[in-house]
Structures are given as C-alpha cells and as structure tokens.
Design an enzyme around this catalytic site. Structure first.
Site, PDB file in Angstrom:
ATOM      1  N   TYR A 138      13.593  -6.150   9.072  1.00  0.00           N
ATOM      2  CA  TYR A 138      14.079  -6.171   7.692  1.00  0.00           C
ATOM      3  C   TYR A 138      15.401  -5.222   7.722  1.00  0.00           C
ATOM      4  O   TYR A 138      16.309  -5.879   6.805  1.00  0.00           O
ATOM      5  CB  TYR A 138      12.995  -5.199   7.027  1.00  0.00           C
ATOM      6  CG  TYR A 138      12.936  -5.017   5.484  1.00  0.00           C
ATOM      7  CD1 TYR A 138      12.020  -5.550   4.768  1.00  0.00           C
ATOM      8  CD2 TYR A 138      13.978  -4.207   5.086  1.00  0.00           C
ATOM      9  CE1 TYR A 138      12.270  -5.451   3.312  1.00  0.00           C
ATOM     10  CE2 TYR A 138      14.108  -4.037   3.558  1.00  0.00           C
ATOM     11  CZ  TYR A 138      12.968  -4.719   2.588  1.00  0.00           C
ATOM     12  OH  TYR A 138      13.198  -4.512   1.396  1.00  0.00           O
TER      13      TYR A 138
ATOM     14  N   ASP B  76       8.914  -2.777  -4.865  1.00  0.00           N
ATOM     15  CA  ASP B  76       7.455  -2.296  -4.761  1.00  0.00           C
ATOM     16  C   ASP B  76       7.065  -1.240  -5.748  1.00  0.00           C
ATOM     17  O   ASP B  76       5.821  -1.322  -6.460  1.00  0.00           O
ATOM     18  CB  ASP B  76       7.121  -1.859  -3.302  1.00  0.00           C
ATOM     19  CG  ASP B  76       7.209  -3.104  -2.173  1.00  0.00           C
ATOM     20  OD1 ASP B  76       7.467  -4.116  -2.892  1.00  0.00           O
ATOM     21  OD2 ASP B  76       7.312  -2.943  -0.927  1.00  0.00           O
TER      22      ASP B  76
ATOM     23  N   SER C  85       0.895  -1.196   0.044  1.00  0.00           N
ATOM     24  CA  SER C  85      -0.070   0.050  -0.042  1.00  0.00           C
ATOM     25  C   SER C  85       0.832   1.220  -0.008  1.00  0.00           C
ATOM     26  O   SER C  85       0.532   2.446  -0.699  1.00  0.00           O
ATOM     27  CB  SER C  85      -0.778   0.060   1.161  1.00  0.00           C
ATOM     28  OG  SER C  85      -0.304   0.074   2.621  1.00  0.00           O
ATOM     29  N   SER C  86       2.066   1.123   0.379  1.00  0.00           N
ATOM     30  CA  SER C  86       3.281   2.388   0.625  1.00  0.00           C
ATOM     31  C   SER C  86       3.341   2.817  -0.849  1.00  0.00           C
ATOM     32  O   SER C  86       3.506   3.901  -1.149  1.00  0.00           O
ATOM     33  CB  SER C  86       4.158   2.223   1.524  1.00  0.00           C
ATOM     34  OG  SER C  86       4.927   0.976   1.288  1.00  0.00           O
TER      35      SER C  86
END
Ligand code: ADP
Ligand code: MG
Length: 381
Positions: free
Chosen positions: A223, A171, A126-127
C-alpha cells in the site's frame, strides 16, 4: 442487534456496571474508486449493515480503558499518550483520544467495550468502524463541538499518525458520513459529498459481496509503495496530485514518465477517477445496470495496471461474470479481501455457487458470500 447486546454484555462483565450508551459505526464496501482517495480523487462507498459497537461509560479525567470481544487479552488502560505509545489493536482507540486532544478537545475519560460483526482485515474497514464508533461516542459523551464533516479527517489522523498506517480518507468518511439507501459520492480534495440514491432492491438488483478469505500478505508495505509511486509521479508531472491529470491529458502525462510501472500506476488512478464520475452519472440517471462494465473495467485496471489483486479475487470476479453478473470487481485496498458483483437479485444463490465451485476446483479456502445493502453511518443507538 446482537452485536449491540454483545458490547453491552462485555461492558457489564468487564466494568461491573451499565454503560452510559452504545454507539455503532459500520464497515463499508467501496462501489468504485480504489486508491483514488490519497490522490485527491473520487470514491463511491456505501456503508454495510455490519457494525462495530462501542459500549461506553465514564471514567476519571485522563483515564481510558478499552476491551474488545475480538481479542482474548486483558483490557488496555492508558492516560494521555503520544503516537505509537499504545501498540496493537488498542492503538486505534488510543489514536482517537490522541487526535481529539491534539485538536484541542477536552476528551472525557471513558471505559469502552467493543464488539464487532465487521470481518477484520478483509478490506471492509473494520479499523475505521472501530475508530468511528469510539470517536462518535467520545464526541457525544464529552459534548465536543466537532461537526460531522470534520470527523473523518480526525479519525484518519489517528490511523495515519498514531497507528502508522498510510491510508486515505475513504474508510473513515464512509463509516461516518454514509446514509442508509445511499452511496456516498466523495470528492477527497474538497471533502464535499453527494448522497446518491442506491436502492438496488427496488430495481430487482443486488450487490453480492464475496470475501475471498485469502490470507492478507504484504498489505502495509505494498500500500505504501503504491502511494509513494503516485506521489512521485505527481511530482514529476508537476501537479499537486494525480487528480489533476485529466483523462484527455493522460497520453501526454504518460509520455513524460520513463518508468513503465509508474506509467501503469498513473493510468489506473486517472481512468479510475473517470470511472467513478461515469458511475455517478449513470446512477443519477437511474441506469444502474449499465454501471456493470465500469465495475469490471475497474477490476481489470487494478489487476493489470495497479497490480493489487490476488488469484482468489481474480477467480471470484471471473466466476461471477461467467454466472451472469453485470459487473464485478475487487473492493478495498487489495492483496486479498473482498469482491463485489452487481447481479439480478434472484441470481444470488447461483452466483454464490459458481464462485464456490471455482474455488473448490483450485483448492482455495472456501469464500464467504452475502448480499450487501446500504446501511446508515455512525450513530448513537
Ligand atoms: P480492515 O480495516 O480492512 O478490516 P485493517 O488492517 O485496516 O483491516 O484493520 C484491522 C485491525 O483493526 C485489526 O488487526 C485490529 O487491530 C483492529 N480491529 C478492528 N476491529 C477490531 C475489534 N472489533 N476489536 C479489536 N481490534 C479491532
Ligand atoms: Mg482498515
């Protein structure tokens, strides 16, 4: 598209006028190639039909105001800022404005209302959908000369430098460069892409996405730790990035590392890059069912070597495989998030039920499942 009318309605309610236009950018599913992007390796995402839509209109020069249907708070206004000055969710659009300005562009002032159907914080990006919708809108509105192939790196800078999340280029590349009916084979070093035909329905197949709905825990810290471990290993091995360790050289490379955890991290990245290449070769040859074992091997590698899965995603993968899936794996950065399973299209209901039953037996929060098809990348509506 309801999300488009939601964004337009939010714009009208907030700013009392019609937007100049609507720009949509999708979330994504990564078919295979996890954590390989920041190791200069290979990834193979496709865009989801679910989008974030930015309804955008002009504002005086040097003024930006953003609001989102996903937040209850007031709209956020800012002028030219430096990284970190705007915090919270508005840091993403503020980061896009900053990254464009920092690259020398004359960014037009804008009012922006966002609506989204991409699940937030579920590993479906979504980012990046937010960043890409805002970036595409500002580039179009301002007539900025920024070719599509340069946009992902700019959006990534917004996330890395402005927001402070150390993510790779997967992404944003997926949200901006994917095409409908295709998977995007991306070389994260050269940024070259190949659009791989990915029309599963024509073959009687489907990708079932299962959102584990597991609470995200320690995502940013873990991460960052994985990334650091990979970069440290590359330094010890004397290569620019783990992409440069070929599969044939893996045993030699592992012998040069003392730390067992680091060895397992390296093994995941090196074998995962090869699995992406093997998956692409099978898809090019029309042998789609045969990618199943590669997907499952990727999951096992993420579970045992990279250690980024949680019980809920492991259970979903097991249940899907027991229900007859050709292959299944977690997709996205990990520590919660979604699983994808390659199944016969007529087995969607049975596979969904099998995963739900496995969750019910363990008192997990119920999962949410749907069939994902490959949609288009960021565009003006
Ligand atoms: P993912 O990208 O996997 O969904 P991230 O943690 O990278 O998860 O990004 C989620 C964050 O992005 C949210 O916490 C929020 O700050 C921001 N965000 C995403 N979509 C929206 C939206 N529609 N409106 C406001 N903020 C959003
Ligand atoms: Mg994200």
């Amino acid at each position: 598209m309801t999300v488009a009318s939601d964004a337009a309605a939010a714009f009208r309610a907030q700013f009392g006028t019609e937007p100049a236009g609507l720009w949509a950018a999708p979330g994504r599913v990564n078919l295979i190639g996890e954590h390989t992007d920041y190791n200069d390796g290979f990834v193979l995402p496709f865009a989801l039909p679910q989008c974030t839509v930015a309804a955008v209109g002009p504002a005086p020069a040097g003024e930006w105001t953003v609001c989102s249907t996903a937040t209850d708070g007031d709209p956020v206004s800012f002028g030219p800022t430096e990284p970190g000055e705007v915090t919270g969710w508005a840091g993403y659009p503020a980061g896009i404005v900053w990254a464009l300005r920092d690259a020398g562009f004359d960014v037009p002032g804008a009012r922006i209302a966002l609506a989204s159907e991409v699940p937030v914080g579920s590993g479906l990006s979504s980012s990046a959908a937010l960043e890409s919708s805002v970036l595409t809108a500002l580039v179009d509105l301002g007539g900025l000369d920024l070719p599509v192939d340069r946009r992902p790196a700019l959006a990534q800078r917004a996330e890395n430098v402005y927001v402070g999340a150390p993510t790779g280029i997967l992404d944003q590349s997926a949200s901006i460069r994917c095409q409908a009916g295709r998977a995007l084979f991306l070389d994260c070093r050269s940024l070259e892409v190949e659009q791989i035909p990915f029309d599963l329905a024509a073959e009687g197949l489907a990708i079932l996405v299962v959102n584990s709905n597991a609470p995200h825990q320690h995502v940013d810290g873990e991460y960052g730790a994985r990334r650091k471990s990979c970069e440290e290993a590359a330094r010890i091995l004397g290569v620019p990035a783990l992409r440069d360790v070929p599969l044939e050289g893996l045993a030699d490379a592992l012998a040069k590392l003392d730390d067992d955890v680091m060895r397992r991290r390296v093994r995941h990245i090196v074998t995962e890059d090869q699995r992406v290449l093997d998956t692409v070769a099978l898809l090019r040859a029309g042998r789609t069912r045969e990618i199943g074992p590669l997907l499952t091997a990727s999951h096992v590698s993420m579970r045992d070597d990279f250690e980024i899965t949680v019980a809920q995603v492991d259970v979903a993968v097991e249940a899907a495989l027991e229900a007859g899936a050709y292959g299944a794996r977690m997709t996205g950065g990990g520590f919660g998030g979604c699983v994808l399973a390659l199944i016969d299209a007529d087995r969607a209901a049975g596979t969904t039920a099998a995963v739900e039953a496995a969750y019910a037996g363990r008192s997990f929060t119920p999962p949410t499942s749907w069939i994902a098809t490959a949609g288009p990348g960021a565009t003006k509506l």
